[in-house]
Design a protein around this motif. Structure first.
Motif, PDB file in Angstrom:
ATOM      1  N   LEU A   1     -20.560   8.182  23.405  1.00 44.17           N
ATOM      2  CA  LEU A   1     -19.309   8.269  22.651  1.00 44.17           C
ATOM      3  C   LEU A   1     -18.200   7.396  23.243  1.00 44.17           C
ATOM      4  O   LEU A   1     -17.179   7.177  22.611  1.00 44.17           O
ATOM      5  CB  LEU A   1     -18.827   9.718  22.581  1.00 44.17           C
ATOM      6  CG  LEU A   1     -19.673  10.656  21.734  1.00 44.17           C
ATOM      7  CD1 LEU A   1     -19.222  12.095  21.927  1.00 44.17           C
ATOM      8  CD2 LEU A   1     -19.595  10.256  20.269  1.00 44.17           C
ATOM      9  N   GLY A   2     -18.410   6.926  24.449  1.00 48.40           N
ATOM     10  CA  GLY A   2     -17.398   6.098  25.102  1.00 48.40           C
ATOM     11  C   GLY A   2     -16.178   6.891  25.538  1.00 48.40           C
ATOM     12  O   GLY A   2     -15.083   6.338  25.640  1.00 48.40           O
ATOM     13  N   ALA A   3     -16.362   8.168  25.821  1.00 50.71           N
ATOM     14  CA  ALA A   3     -15.238   9.019  26.233  1.00 50.71           C
ATOM     15  C   ALA A   3     -14.753   8.642  27.626  1.00 50.71           C
ATOM     16  O   ALA A   3     -15.544   8.271  28.485  1.00 50.71           O
ATOM     17  CB  ALA A   3     -15.666  10.479  26.211  1.00 50.71           C
ATOM     18  N   ASN A   4     -13.452   8.725  27.843  1.00 53.12           N
ATOM     19  CA  ASN A   4     -12.870   8.452  29.155  1.00 53.12           C
ATOM     20  C   ASN A   4     -12.924   9.664  30.062  1.00 53.12           C
ATOM     21  O   ASN A   4     -12.963   9.551  31.279  1.00 53.12           O
ATOM     22  CB  ASN A   4     -11.422   7.998  29.014  1.00 53.12           C
ATOM     23  CG  ASN A   4     -11.316   6.668  28.328  1.00 53.12           C
ATOM     24  OD1 ASN A   4     -12.160   5.807  28.499  1.00 53.12           O
ATOM     25  ND2 ASN A   4     -10.286   6.493  27.525  1.00 53.12           N
ATOM     26  N   ARG A   5     -12.858  10.843  29.471  1.00 53.10           N
ATOM     27  CA  ARG A   5     -12.911  12.106  30.200  1.00 53.10           C
ATOM     28  C   ARG A   5     -13.247  13.192  29.200  1.00 53.10           C
ATOM     29  O   ARG A   5     -13.214  12.964  28.000  1.00 53.10           O
ATOM     30  CB  ARG A   5     -11.584  12.404  30.880  1.00 53.10           C
ATOM     31  CG  ARG A   5     -10.434  12.525  29.903  1.00 53.10           C
ATOM     32  CD  ARG A   5      -9.113  12.745  30.619  1.00 53.10           C
ATOM     33  NE  ARG A   5      -8.032  12.799  29.681  1.00 53.10           N
ATOM     34  CZ  ARG A   5      -7.219  11.796  29.415  1.00 53.10           C
ATOM     35  NH1 ARG A   5      -7.371  10.646  30.029  1.00 53.10           N
ATOM     36  NH2 ARG A   5      -6.250  11.934  28.540  1.00 53.10           N
ATOM     37  N   TYR A   6     -13.552  14.357  29.690  1.00 50.27           N
ATOM     38  CA  TYR A   6     -13.795  15.468  28.788  1.00 50.27           C
ATOM     39  C   TYR A   6     -13.304  16.759  29.404  1.00 50.27           C
ATOM     40  O   TYR A   6     -13.056  16.841  30.601  1.00 50.27           O
ATOM     41  CB  TYR A   6     -15.254  15.551  28.353  1.00 50.27           C
ATOM     42  CG  TYR A   6     -16.269  15.690  29.441  1.00 50.27           C
ATOM     43  CD1 TYR A   6     -16.902  16.903  29.660  1.00 50.27           C
ATOM     44  CD2 TYR A   6     -16.642  14.613  30.231  1.00 50.27           C
ATOM     45  CE1 TYR A   6     -17.857  17.037  30.641  1.00 50.27           C
ATOM     46  CE2 TYR A   6     -17.599  14.742  31.211  1.00 50.27           C
ATOM     47  CZ  TYR A   6     -18.205  15.954  31.411  1.00 50.27           C
ATOM     48  OH  TYR A   6     -19.147  16.072  32.379  1.00 50.27           O
ATOM     49  N   MET A   7     -13.133  17.746  28.531  1.00 50.22           N
ATOM     50  CA  MET A   7     -12.570  19.018  28.960  1.00 50.22           C
ATOM     51  C   MET A   7     -13.486  20.143  28.496  1.00 50.22           C
ATOM     52  O   MET A   7     -13.939  20.156  27.349  1.00 50.22           O
ATOM     53  CB  MET A   7     -11.182  19.207  28.362  1.00 50.22           C
ATOM     54  CG  MET A   7     -10.515  20.493  28.776  1.00 50.22           C
ATOM     55  SD  MET A   7      -8.761  20.595  28.320  1.00 50.22           S
ATOM     56  CE  MET A   7      -8.829  20.496  26.562  1.00 50.22           C
TER      57      MET A   7
END
Length: 62
Positions: A12-18
């Protein structure tokens, strides 16, 4: 599924997740700590930071 979280984050190319919906009630068949353990493992696999706020903690995303 939790075991694919790290791979999904990269795709997904996410920078960070929570993380959400964990450590509130023991209602499932898995151990109480398993969701956070999965998230920590996914963070290591993806090389992306994971945010694990405590209940009521304010998190600024920008």
């Amino acid at each position: 599924m939790p075991e694919y979280l790290g791979k999904e984050m990269v795709e997904l190319g996410a920078n960070r997740y929570m993380t959400v919906h964990h450590s509130k009630f023991c209602l499932s068949k898995h151990s109480y700590t398993e969701p956070l353990e999965n998230a920590k493992r996914a963070a290591q696999e993806s090389g992306k930071p994971v945010l694990m706020p405590q209940m009521g903690e304010v998190v600024y995303l920008e």
